[in-house]
Motif scaffolding. Structure first.
Motif, mmCIF file in Angstrom:
data_model
loop_
_atom_site.group_PDB
_atom_site.id
_atom_site.type_symbol
_atom_site.label_atom_id
_atom_site.label_comp_id
_atom_site.label_asym_id
_atom_site.label_seq_id
_atom_site.Cartn_x
_atom_site.Cartn_y
_atom_site.Cartn_z
ATOM 1 N N PHE A 18 45.383 48.708 -45.623
ATOM 2 C CA PHE A 18 45.233 47.263 -44.930
ATOM 3 C C PHE A 18 46.434 47.136 -43.751
ATOM 4 N N GLU A 19 47.567 47.855 -43.880
ATOM 5 C CA GLU A 19 48.823 47.866 -42.916
ATOM 6 C C GLU A 19 48.473 48.636 -41.740
ATOM 7 N N GLU A 20 47.656 49.801 -42.126
ATOM 8 C CA GLU A 20 47.410 50.793 -41.219
ATOM 9 C C GLU A 20 46.613 50.446 -40.282
ATOM 10 N N ARG A 22 46.099 47.161 -39.526
ATOM 11 C CA ARG A 22 46.845 46.088 -38.636
ATOM 12 C C ARG A 22 47.155 46.536 -37.315
ATOM 13 N N ILE A 23 47.532 47.845 -37.316
ATOM 14 C CA ILE A 23 48.147 48.397 -35.788
ATOM 15 C C ILE A 23 46.761 49.148 -35.112
ATOM 16 N N LYS A 25 44.087 47.779 -34.137
ATOM 17 C CA LYS A 25 43.514 46.974 -33.259
ATOM 18 C C LYS A 25 42.117 46.823 -33.292
ATOM 19 N N GLU A 48 38.477 39.534 -45.623
ATOM 20 C CA GLU A 48 40.039 39.867 -45.806
ATOM 21 C C GLU A 48 40.516 40.401 -44.256
ATOM 22 N N LEU A 49 39.465 40.849 -43.486
ATOM 23 C CA LEU A 49 39.880 41.504 -42.219
ATOM 24 C C LEU A 49 39.923 40.855 -40.841
ATOM 25 N N GLU A 51 41.935 38.402 -40.109
ATOM 26 C CA GLU A 51 43.393 38.335 -39.340
ATOM 27 C C GLU A 51 43.616 39.493 -38.627
ATOM 28 N N LEU A 52 42.887 40.623 -38.884
ATOM 29 C CA LEU A 52 43.378 41.811 -38.001
ATOM 30 C C LEU A 52 42.436 42.210 -36.740
#
Length: 236
Positions: A18-20, A22-23, A25, A48-49, A51-52
């Motif tokens: 999930f953190e990957e 985030r970057i 885009k 759940e995605l 916010e990304l």
């Protein structure tokens, strides 16, 4: 920890945390899949995605941007003391000038390209002429070498033929001399008057030696003739 896979329309990539994501885009239309899903979904369909999901700018419209820019420039021009019509005239002049400059540059490029093409064509023609000259020189050299080889072979053939004819004449003379020597030997064996035994033996010895020499000479002539005939066959 849940792992996500992305798809760019050609191939998939991942897994990503999930953190990957985030970057990375991702957008609303990015295809996403993770273990437990029956099929791929757009990122916008996965809560759940949300916010990304990166904000997607509206389509770029040249006309609107140009109009907006023109209005702003006109406003600035008015601020500088130019009227709206005056500013439009300046813009038209700039466009015309830009078009003329562009056409000049294009013409120069076309002329340079044409000059390069002509130069290349000329170099190709020169190279082709040089190749033809080289081939012609090779052909002349080959013809000269062939003519020289034929002339040498002809001379050698004539020399061998002349020598064979000479050998045949020498053999004929030698055979006559041999026959004469044999006749002399036969007569010397029968002739007894006015000769001592020693004189007879000496004469017979000389005649036999002469016969041996003539036979040896005839043998050498025949061997030379056979060798020359073989050489003549090779030349033919």
């Amino acid at each position: 920890m849940k792992k996500y896979y992305l798809h760019n329309g050609t191939e998939s990539s991942g897994p990503f945390s999930f953190e990957e994501l985030r970057i990375m885009k991702i957008t609303k239309t990015t295809p996403v899949w993770y273990d437990g899903m029956e099929k791929w979904k757009y990122a916008a369909d996965i809560e759940e995605l949300h916010e990304l999901i990166a904000a997607t700018p509206p389509p770029f419209q040249v006309e609107e941007v140009f109009t907006s820019h023109s209005q702003k420039t006109i406003s600035n021009a008015a601020f500088l003391g130019l009227s709206k019509n005056g500013f439009i005239a300046v813009i038209v002049i700039i466009l015309i000038f830009s078009t003329v400059i562009f056409n000049i540059v294009q013409n120069n490029r076309s002329e340079e390209l044409e000059a390069k093409n002509k130069k290349t064509l000329l170099e190709n023609r020169q190279f082709s002429l040089q190749q033809k000259e080289i081939e012609e020189q090779k052909r002349l050299i080959e013809e000269q070498e062939k003519a020289e080889a034929e002339r040498t072979a002809k001379e050698k053939k004539q020399t061998i033929t002349d020598r064979i004819s000479a050998i045949e004449n020498e053999m004929a003379v030698t055979k006559d001399d041999l026959d004469t020597a044999k006749e002399k030997l036969a007569k010397a064996n029968d002739f007894k008057i006015l000769r001592t035994s020693a004189e007879k033996s000496e004469e017979l010895k000389k005649l036999k030696q002469e016969i041996e020499d003539l036979e040896k000479e005839l043998e050498d002539l025949e061997a030379e003739q056979n060798r020359l005939n073989l050489d003549l066959e090779k030349i033919k």
